[in-house]
Design an enzyme around this catalytic site. Structure first.
Site, PDB file in Angstrom:
ATOM      1  N   ASP A  36       0.863  -1.185   0.000  1.00  0.00           N
ATOM      2  CA  ASP A  36       0.000   0.000   0.000  1.00  0.00           C
ATOM      3  C   ASP A  36       0.894   1.226   0.000  1.00  0.00           C
ATOM      4  O   ASP A  36       1.839   1.304   0.777  1.00  0.00           O
ATOM      5  CB  ASP A  36      -0.889  -0.024   1.256  1.00  0.00           C
ATOM      6  CG  ASP A  36      -2.081   0.906   1.177  1.00  0.00           C
ATOM      7  OD1 ASP A  36      -1.940   1.984   0.591  1.00  0.00           O
ATOM      8  OD2 ASP A  36      -3.143   0.550   1.717  1.00  0.00           O
ATOM      9  N   ARG A  40      -0.543   4.415   0.133  1.00  0.00           N
ATOM     10  CA  ARG A  40      -1.338   5.569   0.523  1.00  0.00           C
ATOM     11  C   ARG A  40      -0.715   6.313   1.693  1.00  0.00           C
ATOM     12  O   ARG A  40      -0.854   7.518   1.811  1.00  0.00           O
ATOM     13  CB  ARG A  40      -2.769   5.135   0.858  1.00  0.00           C
ATOM     14  CG  ARG A  40      -3.573   4.806  -0.355  1.00  0.00           C
ATOM     15  CD  ARG A  40      -4.929   4.246   0.010  1.00  0.00           C
ATOM     16  NE  ARG A  40      -4.823   2.942   0.649  1.00  0.00           N
ATOM     17  CZ  ARG A  40      -5.868   2.238   1.062  1.00  0.00           C
ATOM     18  NH1 ARG A  40      -7.084   2.727   0.926  1.00  0.00           N
ATOM     19  NH2 ARG A  40      -5.698   1.053   1.603  1.00  0.00           N
TER      20      ARG A  40
END
Length: 412
Positions: free
Chosen positions: A323, A325
């Site tokens: 990930d 983000r």
């Protein structure tokens, strides 16, 4: 445009560039963010306004359809709702990824604009109606009842919405990520193919307008109530998923979670509280849609089928990371709104929860998606996330359960 010499930006700026003092208590003391390309002597940031859309501006200029000298006429563009200033605006560590004064530049810097400084808003606030088929379904099933204020008989929800462009204070961003500012600048320069040489040549410029997507927020109820911890706040921080959010792909729970949160926000506002959806452009866990679709193929084609025990591994194999983000910057928009407490957070993400609470915002109840809203093909995602520690009020699947193939193949 032929015959114009190229202006390099690796030298010191002009004497006419307004000073910037991040975290100052007023707009005047802080100074304007000037990312114009028309008057380079006024520039006090790296990059230019509008993020990735700056490339489209370049195309319009190259095609001859837009004048380089165009200045935005900001008449009647002021916010439809007053937001702030809040105490967090004067805390240089609370907000590092957006300009808290970005919606009010036409008024706050009217004198500078009149003198010819091309200062542009990085935030716009307006009013709108949100119309979703899921809301109509909730009306038909009497889960939602029109009140003529938050929710109309037509099924339209009344909202205040704001668009925010990223404005990064590089020293603050580096501190959030636990790295040095020089390392951050160097990596940004290298990983963008040397797009912004000022990152490594202009240490005097501390603010960067990165070429990335921004955020949109939707407020249900009175925006002023967001800063009052006594008023119930229902909120969801949502990261973009075009395939699900817009086109209804059922491999994930993104749209169901988003529409469920909107329903919760409407109900919360009708109870006298306020609701908030904060929508960030971080497509495919900030990996992009191409990478996301490659991962889908890898998941569906792997031996044994699409199983929850390999959910994160397949992403890491393609992207090198599970990930990207990294929610460290996410709470800034909440601080811009003056939020100190979220009573009901509609999210199962441990990263989002930790980032919000770690920034000093209290979170009360956590609201998960109802089981009946989870598409069958998305059960892989839900099982993998709950097993990885994401919030769930239900049972956490064990290793045997995670190995069972639940996702459908590519041919169905």
């Amino acid at each position: 445009m032929t015959g114009r010499h190229i202006r390099l930006t690796s030298h010191s700026g002009g004497a006419d560039a307004p000073a910037l003092r991040w975290g100052a208590p007023t707009a005047a003391e802080r100074g304007p963010v000037v990312g114009t390309t028309t008057s380079r002597a006024h520039r006090n940031v790296i990059g230019t306004h509008s993020g990735a859309y700056g490339v489209y501006r370049a195309l319009a200029v190259a095609a001859g359809s837009l004048s380089r000298e165009h200045r935005a006429d900001l008449t009647n563009t002021s916010p439809t709702a007053a937001i702030g200033p809040h105490p967090q605006w004067a805390d240089p560590e609370a907000i590092v990824s957006l300009d808290p004064w970005g919606a009010t530049v036409a008024a706050a810097f009217a004198g500078e604009i009149a003198r010819g400084v091309d200062i542009r808003p990085t935030i716009a606030v307006t009013k709108a109606q949100v119309i979703l088929p899921e809301v109509h379904d909730a009306l038909a099933k009497a889960r939602l009842i029109p009140d003529g204020r938050v929710l109309l008989d037509s099924g339209a929800a009344q909202v205040t919405k704001a668009a925010l462009e990223p404005v990064w204070h590089l020293p603050g961003v580096a501190k959030r990520f636990g790295c040095t500012e020089s390392d951050l600048r160097r990596v940004l320069f290298e990983e963008t193919g040397g797009m912004y040489p000022e990152l490594v040549t202009r240490s005097d410029l501390e603010v960067f307008l990165p070429p990335i997507g921004g955020q949109t927020i939707y407020i249900f109820g009175d925006p002023r109530a967001l800063a009052d911890p006594a008023v119930e706040l229902t909120a969801r921080v949502h990261d973009e998923c075009n395939g699900s959010d817009v086109f209804g792909s059922d491999i994930c729970t993104c749209r169901p979670y988003l529409t469920h949160a909107i329903e919760e926000c409407i109900q919360g506002a009708q109870r006298g509280g306020v609701g908030l959806i904060a929508y960030s452009r971080k497509e495919g866990r900030a990996l992009g849609e191409v990478t996301k679709f490659l991962v889908y193929n890898a998941r569906k084609r792997q031996a044994g089928g699409d199983t929850a025990d390999q959910y994160f591994a397949r992403t890491e194999c393609v992207a090198g990371v599970q990930d990207m983000r990294f929610q460290e910057l996410m709470p800034d928009v909440l601080h811009w709104l003056g939020i100190r407490k979220i009573h009901r957070l509609v999210s199962m993400s441990n990263m989002k929860y930790d980032a919000i609470t770690g920034s000093g915002i209290e979170v009360g109840e956590r609201v998960s998606i109802p089981d009946e809203l989870i598409p069958a093909d998305a059960q892989v995602e839900i099982d993998a996330k709950t097993a990885a520690g994401y919030y769930t009020p239900g049972a956490v699947p064990d290793a045997d359960e995670l190995r069972k193939a639940k996702g459908r193949g590519l041919d169905r």
